[in-house]
Write a protein that holds these residues in place. Structure first.
Motif, PDB file in Angstrom:
ATOM      1  N   ALA A 158       0.916  -1.026  -0.100  1.00  0.00           N
ATOM      2  CA  ALA A 158      -0.166  -0.063  -0.137  1.00  0.00           C
ATOM      3  C   ALA A 158       0.570   1.336  -0.044  1.00  0.00           C
ATOM      4  CB  ALA A 158      -0.762   0.099   1.184  1.00  0.00           C
ATOM      5  N   ARG A 171      -4.698   9.904  -8.149  1.00  0.00           N
ATOM      6  CA  ARG A 171      -3.794   8.713  -8.173  1.00  0.00           C
ATOM      7  C   ARG A 171      -3.563   8.069  -9.497  1.00  0.00           C
ATOM      8  NH1 ARG A 171      -4.867   4.283  -5.345  1.00  0.00           N
ATOM      9  NH2 ARG A 171      -7.572   4.542  -5.705  1.00  0.00           N
ATOM     10  N   ASP A 230      -7.606  -1.619  -4.740  1.00  0.00           N
ATOM     11  CA  ASP A 230      -7.293  -1.505  -5.916  1.00  0.00           C
ATOM     12  C   ASP A 230      -6.709  -2.743  -6.515  1.00  0.00           C
ATOM     13  OD1 ASP A 230      -7.299   1.310  -6.390  1.00  0.00           O
ATOM     14  OD2 ASP A 230      -5.532   1.828  -5.229  1.00  0.00           O
ATOM     15  N   LYS A 244      -3.882   1.261  -2.998  1.00  0.00           N
ATOM     16  CA  LYS A 244      -4.582   0.875  -1.803  1.00  0.00           C
ATOM     17  C   LYS A 244      -4.951  -0.620  -1.916  1.00  0.00           C
ATOM     18  CE  LYS A 244      -6.813   5.508  -1.329  1.00  0.00           C
ATOM     19  NZ  LYS A 244      -7.974   6.328  -1.273  1.00  0.00           N
ATOM     20  N   SER A 284       0.078   5.737  -5.287  1.00  0.00           N
ATOM     21  CA  SER A 284      -0.571   5.849  -3.974  1.00  0.00           C
ATOM     22  C   SER A 284      -1.645   4.469  -3.808  1.00  0.00           C
ATOM     23  CB  SER A 284      -1.158   6.997  -3.597  1.00  0.00           C
ATOM     24  OG  SER A 284      -0.515   8.268  -3.567  1.00  0.00           O
ATOM     25  N   SER A 302      -1.497  -4.596   2.514  1.00  0.00           N
ATOM     26  CA  SER A 302      -1.828  -3.600   3.681  1.00  0.00           C
ATOM     27  C   SER A 302      -0.507  -3.712   4.386  1.00  0.00           C
ATOM     28  CB  SER A 302      -2.830  -3.836   4.314  1.00  0.00           C
ATOM     29  OG  SER A 302      -2.886  -5.148   4.948  1.00  0.00           O
TER      30      SER A 302
END
Length: 122
Positions: free
Chosen positions: A14, A65, A88, A85, A83, A122
């Motif tokens: 992330a 982004r 995504d 996440k 960026s 993450s």
């Protein structure tokens, strides 16, 4: 007839970045609108970004982004993803439409690549 091949997917943490590429074979590629779509497990295919002969647009969740661009001399389209996440995470598909008008609807596109996996941890 157009063939499309995506590349550039992978595993990223992330906040990281990836640049997806879509290589096209058609001689009239510069006349086509091109889009990026993605499909996450258990979800339908959703619009990400599209570009015509001029500008383009992106879905709200990736605005600021992700950036779509094209290089007609190289018959290529790119999706710069910054960026990133976890949400995504999906298989990303490149698609081309045999008309210059951009569209956010998958059904409007005539040609599709095989997809490239993007996984954001993450």
């Amino acid at each position: 007839q157009v063939t499309l091949v995506e590349s550039g997917g992978g595993l990223v943490q992330a906040g990281g970045s990836l640049r997806l590429s879509c290589a096209a074979s058609g001689r009239t590629f510069s006349m086509y609108a091109v889009g990026w779509f993605r499909q996450a497990p258990g979800k339908g295919r959703e619009f990400v970004a599209t570009i015509g002969q001029g500008g383009g647009r992106t879905r709200d969740s990736v605005k600021g982004r992700f950036t779509i661009s094209r290089d007609n001399a190289k018959n290529a389209v790119y999706l710069q993803m910054n960026s990133l996440k976890p949400e995504d995470t999906a298989v990303y598909y490149c698609a081309a439409r045999s008309i210059r008008f951009i569209s956010t609807m998958a059904d409007d596109y005539d040609y599709w690549g095989q997809g490239t996996q993007v996984t954001v941890s993450s």
